[in-house]
Each structure stands twice: as structure tokens, then as C-alpha cells.
Design an enzyme around this catalytic site. Structure first.
Site, PDB file in Angstrom:
ATOM      1  N   GLY A 195      50.934  40.326  35.161  1.00  0.00           N
ATOM      2  CA  GLY A 195      50.571  39.292  34.193  1.00  0.00           C
ATOM      3  C   GLY A 195      51.581  38.177  33.994  1.00  0.00           C
ATOM      4  O   GLY A 195      51.658  37.602  32.903  1.00  0.00           O
ATOM      5  N   ASN A 210      51.497  35.121  35.256  1.00  0.00           N
ATOM      6  CA  ASN A 210      50.766  33.866  34.977  1.00  0.00           C
ATOM      7  C   ASN A 210      50.188  33.882  33.568  1.00  0.00           C
ATOM      8  O   ASN A 210      50.173  32.856  32.881  1.00  0.00           O
ATOM      9  CB  ASN A 210      49.659  33.663  36.009  1.00  0.00           C
ATOM     10  CG  ASN A 210      50.192  33.076  37.301  1.00  0.00           C
ATOM     11  OD1 ASN A 210      50.572  31.913  37.346  1.00  0.00           O
ATOM     12  ND2 ASN A 210      50.255  33.893  38.344  1.00  0.00           N
ATOM     13  N   ARG A 220      29.920  46.942  38.756  1.00  0.00           N
ATOM     14  CA  ARG A 220      30.380  45.619  38.357  1.00  0.00           C
ATOM     15  C   ARG A 220      29.494  44.980  37.285  1.00  0.00           C
ATOM     16  O   ARG A 220      29.984  44.366  36.346  1.00  0.00           O
ATOM     17  CB  ARG A 220      30.467  44.707  39.576  1.00  0.00           C
ATOM     18  CG  ARG A 220      30.974  43.342  39.181  1.00  0.00           C
ATOM     19  CD  ARG A 220      31.404  42.503  40.309  1.00  0.00           C
ATOM     20  NE  ARG A 220      30.627  42.677  41.510  1.00  0.00           N
ATOM     21  CZ  ARG A 220      31.105  42.399  42.723  1.00  0.00           C
ATOM     22  NH1 ARG A 220      32.320  41.967  42.854  1.00  0.00           N
ATOM     23  NH2 ARG A 220      30.349  42.541  43.781  1.00  0.00           N
ATOM     24  N   ARG A 241      39.081  41.896  40.364  1.00  0.00           N
ATOM     25  CA  ARG A 241      37.686  42.215  40.648  1.00  0.00           C
ATOM     26  C   ARG A 241      36.882  40.922  40.782  1.00  0.00           C
ATOM     27  O   ARG A 241      36.988  40.035  39.929  1.00  0.00           O
ATOM     28  CB  ARG A 241      37.105  43.076  39.527  1.00  0.00           C
ATOM     29  CG  ARG A 241      35.713  43.590  39.849  1.00  0.00           C
ATOM     30  CD  ARG A 241      35.221  44.693  38.950  1.00  0.00           C
ATOM     31  NE  ARG A 241      34.543  45.711  39.743  1.00  0.00           N
ATOM     32  CZ  ARG A 241      33.849  46.720  39.235  1.00  0.00           C
ATOM     33  NH1 ARG A 241      33.768  46.886  37.936  1.00  0.00           N
ATOM     34  NH2 ARG A 241      33.264  47.594  40.018  1.00  0.00           N
ATOM     35  N   HIS A 266      45.281  30.937  42.833  1.00  0.00           N
ATOM     36  CA  HIS A 266      45.306  31.635  44.133  1.00  0.00           C
ATOM     37  C   HIS A 266      46.570  31.205  44.882  1.00  0.00           C
ATOM     38  O   HIS A 266      46.878  30.012  44.940  1.00  0.00           O
ATOM     39  CB  HIS A 266      44.046  31.255  44.922  1.00  0.00           C
ATOM     40  CG  HIS A 266      43.980  31.935  46.241  1.00  0.00           C
ATOM     41  ND1 HIS A 266      43.605  33.256  46.371  1.00  0.00           N
ATOM     42  CD2 HIS A 266      44.268  31.492  47.495  1.00  0.00           C
ATOM     43  CE1 HIS A 266      43.655  33.600  47.646  1.00  0.00           C
ATOM     44  NE2 HIS A 266      44.051  32.543  48.348  1.00  0.00           N
ATOM     45  N   ASP A 274      33.334  29.623  41.177  1.00  0.00           N
ATOM     46  CA  ASP A 274      31.879  29.628  41.360  1.00  0.00           C
ATOM     47  C   ASP A 274      31.483  30.969  41.969  1.00  0.00           C
ATOM     48  O   ASP A 274      32.281  31.914  41.942  1.00  0.00           O
ATOM     49  CB  ASP A 274      31.408  28.408  42.173  1.00  0.00           C
ATOM     50  CG  ASP A 274      31.944  28.418  43.597  1.00  0.00           C
ATOM     51  OD1 ASP A 274      32.507  29.447  44.021  1.00  0.00           O
ATOM     52  OD2 ASP A 274      31.802  27.395  44.292  1.00  0.00           O
ATOM     53  N   GLU A 275      30.284  31.040  42.517  1.00  0.00           N
ATOM     54  CA  GLU A 275      29.804  32.364  42.945  1.00  0.00           C
ATOM     55  C   GLU A 275      30.356  32.795  44.306  1.00  0.00           C
ATOM     56  O   GLU A 275      30.090  33.895  44.754  1.00  0.00           O
ATOM     57  CB  GLU A 275      28.275  32.396  42.902  1.00  0.00           C
ATOM     58  CG  GLU A 275      27.795  32.342  41.458  1.00  0.00           C
ATOM     59  CD  GLU A 275      26.287  32.316  41.317  1.00  0.00           C
ATOM     60  OE1 GLU A 275      25.611  32.888  42.180  1.00  0.00           O
ATOM     61  OE2 GLU A 275      25.806  31.716  40.347  1.00  0.00           O
ATOM     62  N   GLU A 332      53.411  28.652  40.673  1.00  0.00           N
ATOM     63  CA  GLU A 332      52.134  29.006  40.054  1.00  0.00           C
ATOM     64  C   GLU A 332      52.175  28.835  38.540  1.00  0.00           C
ATOM     65  O   GLU A 332      51.231  28.329  37.937  1.00  0.00           O
ATOM     66  CB  GLU A 332      51.767  30.470  40.372  1.00  0.00           C
ATOM     67  CG  GLU A 332      51.325  30.702  41.785  1.00  0.00           C
ATOM     68  CD  GLU A 332      50.862  32.141  42.001  1.00  0.00           C
ATOM     69  OE1 GLU A 332      50.266  32.735  41.088  1.00  0.00           O
ATOM     70  OE2 GLU A 332      51.118  32.665  43.096  1.00  0.00           O
TER      71      GLU A 332
HETATM   72  C1  GRF Z   1      49.424  35.677  41.650  1.00  0.00           C
HETATM   73  O1  GRF Z   1      50.079  35.461  42.872  1.00  0.00           O
HETATM   74  C2  GRF Z   1      48.104  34.944  41.625  1.00  0.00           C
HETATM   75  O2  GRF Z   1      48.106  33.760  42.353  1.00  0.00           O
HETATM   76  C3  GRF Z   1      47.181  35.932  42.285  1.00  0.00           C
HETATM   77  O3  GRF Z   1      47.611  37.190  41.828  1.00  0.00           O
HETATM   78  C4  GRF Z   1      48.999  37.115  41.476  1.00  0.00           C
HETATM   79  C5  GRF Z   1      49.098  37.570  40.050  1.00  0.00           C
HETATM   80  O4  GRF Z   1      50.422  37.625  39.603  1.00  0.00           O
HETATM   81  N1  GRF Z   1      45.799  35.636  41.970  1.00  0.00           N
HETATM   82  P1  GRF Z   1      50.718  37.821  38.042  1.00  0.00           P
HETATM   83  O5  GRF Z   1      49.991  39.089  37.632  1.00  0.00           O
HETATM   84  O6  GRF Z   1      50.210  36.622  37.326  1.00  0.00           O
HETATM   85  O7  GRF Z   1      52.198  37.972  37.952  1.00  0.00           O
END
Ligand code: GRF
Length: 222
Positions: free
Chosen positions: A31, A33, A84, A110, A128, A160-161, A193
Site C-alpha cells: 500500500g 501508493n 468475482r 484482482r 501501472h 475500462d473493461e 509512481e
Molecule cells: C505498484 O508498482 C503499482 O504500480 C502496481 O502494484 C504496485 C503496488 O505497490 N499496480 P504498492 O502496494 O502501492 O506499494
């Protein structure tokens, strides 16, 4: 929110800069980000917003304790053994029940069901760790190294989907060094990021981001 309610909301936010956008963050792991977003909302760097809830689909996600420590509701809606469609419906209900307007996927592992995506049209964003459309999916830092690209980075995009596919809000570039391993490259991308995700959410909260087909365009300030 319906399309027109959202348009009205955007006009009001652009004109008056008020009203609070409620953010829900989905995680599966450490977590970092999520922490960047929560801290940026708390410090006012992302204005006019509130993180209403952090939801994890994994019981051992380190991010749950980090959210709780920051005074944010940390909710476990476990994925294990659940289809899901049912799992997603419970998450959507939790988000809607808290009045969430914007869903941020932050290392959420997921893939969302079409019903989940439709419940928040152009209101789900993801980060991403590659320059999309190059290297969607998993293990992408190693893929970038193996392919021999000289630059990689990160992408914040609407969901999106299709997987890692929606309109791109912004990207940040990171140089790939000859001696990079997946770990060293991931670490440098991750640093970018955190700031990229905060910038992207600021653009959305500003009400100045318009989505036109594949293009997310930031309109000028009044
Ligand atoms: C990040 O590299 C993000 O781009 C990817 O999963 C990773 C998550 O890292 N989708 P964190 O859990 O936010 O540290």
C-alpha cells in the site's frame, strides 16, 4: 453520480473549488501508493477531498494497518474462495454506502468485473508500473528489462473493461540502466509512481479533466 450530475459537479468545482470528493482506495499488499494518496489528501496537497475508505481483498495486506494508523477506515473484504461477481458486488456496496465518487486502485490484484467498472464510469483509476500500452499485466519491470527498452516508467489511467487499457491520465518516464534488476528498476519506478498518482488525482479533483474517447485532456483553469 450520473453523467450530468458529474458535469454539474465539475463546473461547480472549477468555478468555486469547493465540495469534497470522496475517494475509496483498493489495495492487496503493502500500500505505498495508498499511503502517498492518503498523506497528500491529509496535507491538502490533494484539495477538496477525503479518503472515505481503504479496502483490501487480502487479510495480510500491510497497507491495512498503514491506513488505520492514519485514521482512515480500513476494511477487509476477503477475496479467498469467492467468485468475482459476488466479491465485487460487496466492494461496490461498501464504496457506494460511503458515498465514494472516485475509486483508486493501488496495487489491487484482482481484475474488476464489468459490473464493477460500470458502477463507476470513468471514476476508477489505476497505476501501472510501465509505459502503457507497453507491458500490460504482471511482472512488467522484468519484461521491460528482457525486451531491452531504454525507458520505462509508470502510467495512471482510467479503468475500462479491458486490462490496463483505459484512457491515460499521465505517465512518468524512468531510464532503464544496463545493470538494472527487476528490483532496482521497480524501486525507481515506485518513487515516480507516488508523485504521479497524487498529480493524477489532483487533476481529477480539479474538475478540469475531460475524457474524450481515448484521450483524457486537462482543460485550462478559468
Ligand atoms: C505498484 O508498482 C503499482 O504500480 C502496481 O502494484 C504496485 C503496488 O505497490 N499496480 P504498492 O502496494 O502501492 O506499494
Amino acid at each position: 453520480m450520473t453523467y450530468w450530475t458529474r458535469e454539474l459537479y465539475n463546473v461547480i468545482v472549477r468555478r468555486f473549488g469547493k465540495w469534497s470528493m470522496k475517494i475509496g482506495i483498493l489495495i492487496s499488499g503493502r500500500g505505498s501508493n495508498m499511503v502517498a494518496l492518503v498523506d497528500a489528501v491529509a496535507s491538502g496537497e490533494i484539495p477538496n477531498s477525503e479518503v472515505a475508505v481503504v479496502i483490501s481483498d487480502q487479510a495480510d495486506a500491510g497497507g491495512l494497518a498503514k491506513a488505520a494508523k492514519r485514521g482512515v477506515e480500513a476494511l477487509l473484504i476477503e477475496r479467498a474462495g469467492r467468485k468475482r461477481a459476488y466479491h465485487d458486488a460487496e466492494i461496490v456496496e461498501a464504496l457506494k454506502g460511503r458515498g465514494v465518487d472516485l475509486v483508486c486502485l493501488a496495487g489491487y490484484m484482482r481484475i474488476l468485473s464489468p459490473d464493477f467498472v460500470r458502477a463507476f464510469p470513468n471514476r476508477i483509476v489505476n497505476i501501472h508500473p510501465s509505459l502503457l500500452p507497453s507491458f500490460p499485466g504482471l511482472g512488467v519491470q522484468q519484461q521491460a528489462i528482457d525486451y531491452g527498452v531504454k525507458f520505462s516508467g509508470c502510467t495512471v489511467h482510467f479503468v475500462d473493461e479491458e486490462l490496463d487499457h483505459g484512457p491515460i491520465i499521465l505517465q512518468r518516464v524512468v531510464e532503464v540502466k544496463d545493470d538494472d534488476s527487476a528490483e532496482t528498476l521497480s524501486a525507481r519506478i515506485l518513487e515516480k509512481e507516488h508523485a504521479a498518482y497524487v498529480d493524477a488525482v489532483k487533476r481529477i479533483v480539479s474538475g478540469r479533466l475531460r475524457v474524450d474517447g481515448r484521450k483524457a485532456v486537462l482543460l485550462p483553469e478559468y
